[in-house]
Design a protein around this motif. Structure first.
Motif, PDB file in Angstrom:
ATOM      1  N   LEU A   1       0.827  -1.203   0.000  1.00  0.00           N
ATOM      2  CA  LEU A   1       0.000   0.000   0.000  1.00  0.00           C
ATOM      3  C   LEU A   1       0.871   1.267   0.000  1.00  0.00           C
ATOM      4  O   LEU A   1       0.506   2.278  -0.607  1.00  0.00           O
ATOM      5  CB  LEU A   1      -0.943  -0.003   1.199  1.00  0.00           C
ATOM      6  CG  LEU A   1      -2.057  -1.053   1.167  1.00  0.00           C
ATOM      7  CD1 LEU A   1      -2.938  -0.926   2.403  1.00  0.00           C
ATOM      8  CD2 LEU A   1      -2.905  -0.920  -0.093  1.00  0.00           C
ATOM      9  N   VAL A   2       2.011   1.196   0.681  1.00  0.00           N
ATOM     10  CA  VAL A   2       2.932   2.345   0.690  1.00  0.00           C
ATOM     11  C   VAL A   2       3.440   2.625  -0.723  1.00  0.00           C
ATOM     12  O   VAL A   2       3.504   3.784  -1.170  1.00  0.00           O
ATOM     13  CB  VAL A   2       4.114   2.082   1.639  1.00  0.00           C
ATOM     14  CG1 VAL A   2       5.176   3.174   1.488  1.00  0.00           C
ATOM     15  CG2 VAL A   2       3.632   2.034   3.084  1.00  0.00           C
ATOM     16  N   GLN A   3       3.793   1.582  -1.448  1.00  0.00           N
ATOM     17  CA  GLN A   3       4.249   1.760  -2.824  1.00  0.00           C
ATOM     18  C   GLN A   3       3.131   2.304  -3.711  1.00  0.00           C
ATOM     19  O   GLN A   3       3.377   3.137  -4.591  1.00  0.00           O
ATOM     20  CB  GLN A   3       4.763   0.429  -3.366  1.00  0.00           C
ATOM     21  CG  GLN A   3       6.070  -0.023  -2.724  1.00  0.00           C
ATOM     22  CD  GLN A   3       6.445  -1.442  -3.094  1.00  0.00           C
ATOM     23  OE1 GLN A   3       5.575  -2.285  -3.311  1.00  0.00           O
ATOM     24  NE2 GLN A   3       7.736  -1.714  -3.149  1.00  0.00           N
ATOM     25  N   ALA A   4       1.903   1.858  -3.466  1.00  0.00           N
ATOM     26  CA  ALA A   4       0.762   2.373  -4.229  1.00  0.00           C
ATOM     27  C   ALA A   4       0.573   3.861  -3.974  1.00  0.00           C
ATOM     28  O   ALA A   4       0.263   4.629  -4.900  1.00  0.00           O
ATOM     29  CB  ALA A   4      -0.513   1.606  -3.854  1.00  0.00           C
ATOM     30  N   VAL A   5       0.767   4.294  -2.726  1.00  0.00           N
ATOM     31  CA  VAL A   5       0.656   5.718  -2.393  1.00  0.00           C
ATOM     32  C   VAL A   5       1.745   6.513  -3.109  1.00  0.00           C
ATOM     33  O   VAL A   5       1.486   7.573  -3.691  1.00  0.00           O
ATOM     34  CB  VAL A   5       0.746   5.934  -0.869  1.00  0.00           C
ATOM     35  CG1 VAL A   5       0.913   7.415  -0.539  1.00  0.00           C
ATOM     36  CG2 VAL A   5      -0.495   5.389  -0.186  1.00  0.00           C
ATOM     37  N   VAL A   6       2.982   5.995  -3.078  1.00  0.00           N
ATOM     38  CA  VAL A   6       4.097   6.698  -3.717  1.00  0.00           C
ATOM     39  C   VAL A   6       3.851   6.857  -5.217  1.00  0.00           C
ATOM     40  O   VAL A   6       4.012   7.947  -5.779  1.00  0.00           O
ATOM     41  CB  VAL A   6       5.421   5.948  -3.469  1.00  0.00           C
ATOM     42  CG1 VAL A   6       6.550   6.547  -4.321  1.00  0.00           C
ATOM     43  CG2 VAL A   6       5.798   6.002  -1.995  1.00  0.00           C
ATOM     44  N   LEU A   7       3.430   5.784  -5.861  1.00  0.00           N
ATOM     45  CA  LEU A   7       3.188   5.859  -7.309  1.00  0.00           C
ATOM     46  C   LEU A   7       1.991   6.751  -7.631  1.00  0.00           C
ATOM     47  O   LEU A   7       1.996   7.474  -8.630  1.00  0.00           O
ATOM     48  CB  LEU A   7       2.966   4.459  -7.877  1.00  0.00           C
ATOM     49  CG  LEU A   7       4.187   3.537  -7.906  1.00  0.00           C
ATOM     50  CD1 LEU A   7       3.864   2.259  -8.663  1.00  0.00           C
ATOM     51  CD2 LEU A   7       5.396   4.210  -8.522  1.00  0.00           C
ATOM     52  N   GLY A   8       0.965   6.711  -6.784  1.00  0.00           N
ATOM     53  CA  GLY A   8      -0.183   7.601  -6.985  1.00  0.00           C
ATOM     54  C   GLY A   8       0.214   9.056  -6.869  1.00  0.00           C
ATOM     55  O   GLY A   8      -0.220   9.902  -7.663  1.00  0.00           O
ATOM     56  N   LEU A   9       1.052   9.363  -5.867  1.00  0.00           N
ATOM     57  CA  LEU A   9       1.536  10.734  -5.703  1.00  0.00           C
ATOM     58  C   LEU A   9       2.370  11.178  -6.901  1.00  0.00           C
ATOM     59  O   LEU A   9       2.213  12.289  -7.419  1.00  0.00           O
ATOM     60  CB  LEU A   9       2.376  10.841  -4.428  1.00  0.00           C
ATOM     61  CG  LEU A   9       1.628  10.904  -3.098  1.00  0.00           C
ATOM     62  CD1 LEU A   9       2.604  10.798  -1.938  1.00  0.00           C
ATOM     63  CD2 LEU A   9       0.817  12.203  -2.998  1.00  0.00           C
ATOM     64  N   LEU A  10       3.270  10.295  -7.334  1.00  0.00           N
ATOM     65  CA  LEU A  10       4.115  10.634  -8.478  1.00  0.00           C
ATOM     66  C   LEU A  10       3.281  10.881  -9.732  1.00  0.00           C
ATOM     67  O   LEU A  10       3.503  11.849 -10.465  1.00  0.00           O
ATOM     68  CB  LEU A  10       5.120   9.506  -8.740  1.00  0.00           C
ATOM     69  CG  LEU A  10       6.309   9.408  -7.793  1.00  0.00           C
ATOM     70  CD1 LEU A  10       7.146   8.174  -8.114  1.00  0.00           C
ATOM     71  CD2 LEU A  10       7.177  10.655  -7.885  1.00  0.00           C
ATOM     72  N   GLN A  11       2.305   9.995  -9.981  1.00  0.00           N
ATOM     73  CA  GLN A  11       1.472  10.154 -11.171  1.00  0.00           C
ATOM     74  C   GLN A  11       0.683  11.460 -11.119  1.00  0.00           C
ATOM     75  O   GLN A  11       0.668  12.234 -12.082  1.00  0.00           O
ATOM     76  CB  GLN A  11       0.515   8.968 -11.292  1.00  0.00           C
ATOM     77  CG  GLN A  11      -0.625   9.165 -12.283  1.00  0.00           C
ATOM     78  CD  GLN A  11      -0.163   9.377 -13.712  1.00  0.00           C
ATOM     79  OE1 GLN A  11       0.878   8.859 -14.103  1.00  0.00           O
ATOM     80  NE2 GLN A  11      -0.928  10.126 -14.494  1.00  0.00           N
ATOM     81  N   GLY A  12       0.029  11.722 -10.001  1.00  0.00           N
ATOM     82  CA  GLY A  12      -0.829  12.903  -9.915  1.00  0.00           C
ATOM     83  C   GLY A  12      -0.069  14.210  -9.977  1.00  0.00           C
ATOM     84  O   GLY A  12      -0.444  15.124 -10.719  1.00  0.00           O
ATOM     85  N   LEU A  13       1.014  14.314  -9.218  1.00  0.00           N
ATOM     86  CA  LEU A  13       1.770  15.563  -9.173  1.00  0.00           C
ATOM     87  C   LEU A  13       2.553  15.813 -10.451  1.00  0.00           C
ATOM     88  O   LEU A  13       2.520  16.903 -11.024  1.00  0.00           O
ATOM     89  CB  LEU A  13       2.727  15.562  -7.982  1.00  0.00           C
ATOM     90  CG  LEU A  13       2.108  15.756  -6.596  1.00  0.00           C
ATOM     91  CD1 LEU A  13       3.171  15.599  -5.520  1.00  0.00           C
ATOM     92  CD2 LEU A  13       1.437  17.124  -6.481  1.00  0.00           C
ATOM     93  N   THR A  14       3.269  14.786 -10.915  1.00  0.00           N
ATOM     94  CA  THR A  14       4.168  15.007 -12.048  1.00  0.00           C
ATOM     95  C   THR A  14       3.436  15.037 -13.384  1.00  0.00           C
ATOM     96  O   THR A  14       4.029  15.411 -14.394  1.00  0.00           O
ATOM     97  CB  THR A  14       5.271  13.933 -12.087  1.00  0.00           C
ATOM     98  OG1 THR A  14       4.675  12.629 -12.219  1.00  0.00           O
ATOM     99  CG2 THR A  14       6.103  13.980 -10.818  1.00  0.00           C
ATOM    100  N   GLU A  15       2.153  14.657 -13.400  1.00  0.00           N
ATOM    101  CA  GLU A  15       1.374  14.804 -14.640  1.00  0.00           C
ATOM    102  C   GLU A  15       1.196  16.273 -14.991  1.00  0.00           C
ATOM    103  O   GLU A  15       1.170  16.643 -16.171  1.00  0.00           O
ATOM    104  CB  GLU A  15       0.003  14.149 -14.474  1.00  0.00           C
ATOM    105  CG  GLU A  15      -0.859  14.174 -15.724  1.00  0.00           C
ATOM    106  CD  GLU A  15      -0.314  13.286 -16.838  1.00  0.00           C
ATOM    107  OE1 GLU A  15      -0.229  13.782 -17.984  1.00  0.00           O
ATOM    108  OE2 GLU A  15       0.038  12.126 -16.570  1.00  0.00           O
TER     109      GLU A  15
END
Length: 293
Positions: free
Chosen positions: A3-17
């Motif tokens: 779940l921690v990795q899912a949060v990290v990837l979600g943050l990266l996708q949303g912000l860096t888009e």
């Protein structure tokens, strides 16, 4: 994937888009740098997670841009009911109708290139040195286009020619490391739009492509996720939604604070992003040269 990795990837996708730093580069490089094997070769799960974070990103951005979306959709609906661009409704809403149609046209180049070159583009995503070069090069290209721009066109002046130019630029962002928002803002500044207008148009242009990518990937799925996977997908999607909303808000706030980018406003806020992109590129090169990865 935890779940921690899912949060990290979600943050990266949303912000860096929506920050001009390339979401595809960050989603490829971050796991590579820290040695995460997120999906254990399960391409079905990887595609499902990709759909989840794309849906989340779309929802977050659409919520922030809801007034623009309602305005242009309403103008299109009004024009359709009144007989098109020559109808009685157009005298008041014609500029919004033109912008709405132009936004639709802008998605065509990237959609065509993405479908035609999908396999080749996926293979390029596995090339860290290429990603590093594109990160650095297109970062400084954005800075240069902003620093050298002099005009201050507004969002209401967006037309078909602008859509084709910015749409072709957006197609280049299918290369990992270019940045969809970054290269579209680069083209927008070259075309004379002020900073906030170029960014807002770039974000609106991205929505059909994000939605299309999600639908396209969803169509390839053949199995429903398991219970534990559903939690991971929900966490990733929700995190992407919240962070994409925050990314759009933060980017537009920054550009409003730094002025339109016309006249004597020569200090470019994009120098910050160009410097960050170059730093990430240098880290990638260092890791490869030293054999750490």
């Amino acid at each position: 994937m935890s779940l921690v990795q899912a949060v990290v990837l979600g943050l990266l996708q949303g912000l860096t888009e929506f920050f001009p730093v390339s979401s595809s580069a960050h989603l490829e490089l971050a796991p590579w740098l820290v040695g995460w094997d997120l999906f254990d070769g399960d391409t079905e799960l990887e595609n499902t997670f990709d759909v989840a974070v794309h849906v989340g990103t779309l929802v977050g951005a659409a919520v922030y841009l809801r007034r623009d979306i309602a305005r242009y959709m309403g103008a299109l609906w009004g024009a359709a009911r009144s007989g098109g661009l020559r109808g009685r409704h157009d005298a008041r809403d014609r500029p919004d109708v033109v912008v709405a149609l132009s936004l639709a046209v802008s998605a065509v180049p990237a959609a065509l290139v993405g479908v035609a070159l999908e396999d080749r583009l996926l293979s390029l995503a596995e090339e860290p040195l290429l990603i590093a070069a594109l990160l650095a090069g297109f970062g400084w290209l954005l800075w240069w286009s902003d620093a050298s721009a002099t005009a201050g066109r507004q969002q209401s002046g967006f037309g078909i020619r602008d859509a084709l130019t910015m749409g072709i630029a957006q197609a280049a962002a299918l290369l990992p490391g270019v940045s969809r928002s970054g290269v579209t803002m680069t083209a927008g500044r070259w075309l004379g739009f002020d900073r906030a207008a170029a960014a807002r148009l770039a974000f609106l242009m991205s929505l059909p492509l994000i939605a299309g990518a999600g639908v396209y990937r969803a169509a390839t799925l053949s199995a429903a996720p398991t219970g534990s996977q559903i939690a991971m997908l929900v966490v990733g999607g929700v995190t992407a939604a919240v962070s994409s909303w925050a990314g759009v808000a933060a980017m537009l706030w920054l550009l409003r604070r730094t002025g339109s980018g016309s006249g004597n406003e020569r200090r470019s806020p994009f120098a910050l992003f160009a410097g960050y992109r170059t730093a990430v590129a240098l880290v990638v090169i260092l890791v490869i040269v030293t054999g750490l990865r």
